[in-house]
Design a protein around this motif. Structure first.
Motif, mmCIF file in Angstrom:
data_model
loop_
_atom_site.group_PDB
_atom_site.id
_atom_site.type_symbol
_atom_site.label_atom_id
_atom_site.label_comp_id
_atom_site.label_asym_id
_atom_site.label_seq_id
_atom_site.Cartn_x
_atom_site.Cartn_y
_atom_site.Cartn_z
ATOM 1 N N GLU A 1 -46.199 -63.152 -25.920
ATOM 2 C CA GLU A 1 -45.011 -63.061 -26.781
ATOM 3 C C GLU A 1 -44.078 -61.929 -26.358
ATOM 4 N N GLY A 2 -44.635 -60.793 -25.958
ATOM 5 C CA GLY A 2 -43.804 -59.673 -25.526
ATOM 6 C C GLY A 2 -42.964 -60.016 -24.311
ATOM 7 N N ALA A 3 -43.532 -60.785 -23.403
ATOM 8 C CA ALA A 3 -42.792 -61.206 -22.206
ATOM 9 C C ALA A 3 -41.672 -62.169 -22.581
ATOM 10 N N LYS A 4 -41.930 -63.058 -23.526
ATOM 11 C CA LYS A 4 -40.882 -63.988 -23.980
ATOM 12 C C LYS A 4 -39.733 -63.213 -24.613
ATOM 13 N N ALA A 5 -40.067 -62.215 -25.432
ATOM 14 C CA ALA A 5 -39.026 -61.401 -26.075
ATOM 15 C C ALA A 5 -38.225 -60.615 -25.042
ATOM 16 N N PHE A 6 -38.900 -60.083 -24.027
ATOM 17 C CA PHE A 6 -38.229 -59.351 -22.949
ATOM 18 C C PHE A 6 -37.239 -60.275 -22.230
ATOM 19 N N LEU A 7 -37.688 -61.460 -21.873
ATOM 20 C CA LEU A 7 -36.805 -62.423 -21.196
ATOM 21 C C LEU A 7 -35.627 -62.810 -22.081
ATOM 22 N N ASP A 8 -35.876 -62.980 -23.369
ATOM 23 C CA ASP A 8 -34.792 -63.318 -24.291
ATOM 24 C C ASP A 8 -33.748 -62.208 -24.309
ATOM 25 N N ASP A 9 -34.192 -60.959 -24.365
ATOM 26 C CA ASP A 9 -33.238 -59.851 -24.348
ATOM 27 C C ASP A 9 -32.496 -59.772 -23.014
ATOM 28 N N LEU A 10 -33.200 -59.960 -21.909
ATOM 29 C CA LEU A 10 -32.539 -59.939 -20.603
ATOM 30 C C LEU A 10 -31.480 -61.029 -20.493
ATOM 31 N N SER A 11 -31.731 -62.171 -21.111
ATOM 32 C CA SER A 11 -30.794 -63.296 -21.002
ATOM 33 C C SER A 11 -29.446 -63.000 -21.656
ATOM 34 N N ILE B 1 -39.122 -50.501 -23.050
ATOM 35 C CA ILE B 1 -40.158 -51.468 -22.676
ATOM 36 C C ILE B 1 -41.418 -51.341 -23.528
ATOM 37 N N LYS B 2 -41.546 -50.260 -24.284
ATOM 38 C CA LYS B 2 -42.683 -50.143 -25.215
ATOM 39 C C LYS B 2 -42.613 -51.212 -26.307
ATOM 40 N N ASN B 3 -41.436 -51.764 -26.525
ATOM 41 C CA ASN B 3 -41.255 -52.764 -27.576
ATOM 42 C C ASN B 3 -41.726 -54.158 -27.174
ATOM 43 N N TYR B 4 -42.218 -54.306 -25.959
ATOM 44 C CA TYR B 4 -42.638 -55.614 -25.451
ATOM 45 C C TYR B 4 -44.122 -55.564 -25.108
ATOM 46 N N SER B 5 -44.931 -55.610 -26.133
ATOM 47 C CA SER B 5 -46.370 -55.482 -25.955
ATOM 48 C C SER B 5 -46.945 -56.731 -25.293
ATOM 49 N N VAL B 6 -47.688 -56.511 -24.226
ATOM 50 C CA VAL B 6 -48.379 -57.598 -23.530
ATOM 51 C C VAL B 6 -49.765 -57.096 -23.128
ATOM 52 N N PRO B 7 -50.758 -58.003 -23.127
ATOM 53 C CA PRO B 7 -52.080 -57.599 -22.641
ATOM 54 C C PRO B 7 -52.052 -57.450 -21.120
ATOM 55 N N MET B 8 -53.085 -56.864 -20.561
ATOM 56 C CA MET B 8 -53.184 -56.760 -19.107
ATOM 57 C C MET B 8 -53.213 -58.169 -18.520
ATOM 58 N N PHE B 9 -52.336 -58.426 -17.565
ATOM 59 C CA PHE B 9 -52.208 -59.774 -17.015
ATOM 60 C C PHE B 9 -53.440 -60.183 -16.209
#
Length: 175
Positions: free
Chosen positions: A57-67, A37-45
């Protein structure tokens, strides 16, 4: 079958990542992809930041990998009885894009800690809330006293009873 496995931790020596990797690799014939999860950088929400930048962008990449997964093996770290802030933050960003992030694919939820509690609090919370986020938890296992029950060098459980429990849990992903 493709299994996505990860530890909900940013530690470079994550015991939860080690546990998730071990468990996922027990599924015969499965292709296992271990995420960090370190590979999915996101700012504090925050809603204000979301309005400003849109989807992280990190959240989009995470979702893409989960898919890409047919099933999940997730091991939850516990910080003071709760999800670690980094995982919770990534999860919050991802669910703002798609609340149903796990798409009702089968999952095994695990948790461990160095102490005798085995991160049971966070495992209970994750399991209880899974359905709200498309989680189909087939089994969950808490592993207490990680270093007494897991050989980090060999990457495997050393306690026969816990090993059997995890083997039974991952079998639920196969059918």
């Amino acid at each position: 079958m493709k299994i996505i496995a990860f530890g909900a931790s940013t530690s470079s020596a994550s015991i939860n990542k080690a546990l998730a990797t071990y468990a996922a690799n027990l599924v015969a014939g499965a292709e296992v992809q271990v995420l960090d999860i370190k590979n999915y950088s996101v700012p504090m929400f925050s809603e204000d930041l979301e309005k400003e930048i849109g989807h992280a962008e990190g959240a989009k990449a995470f979702l893409d990998d989960l898919s890409q997964a047919d099933a999940f093996v997730i091991s939850f770290a516990e910080h003071n009885g709760h999800h670690p802030a980094a995982y919770k933050n990534l999860f919050d960003w991802a669910t703002r894009i798609d609340r149903d992030i796990f798409k009702n694919k089968p999952a095994v939820y695990l948790a461990t800690s160095p102490g005798p509690g085995g991160a049971q609090s966070v495992l209970a919370a994750a399991t209880a809330s899974a359905g709200f986020f498309g989680g189909d938890v087939k089994a969950s296992v808490s592993v207490p006293s990680f270093y007494d029950n897991f050989d980090m060098e060999k990457g495997q459980i050393t306690n026969a009873a816990i090993a059997a429990e995890i083997e039974q849990a991952v079998k639920t992903l196969q059918g």
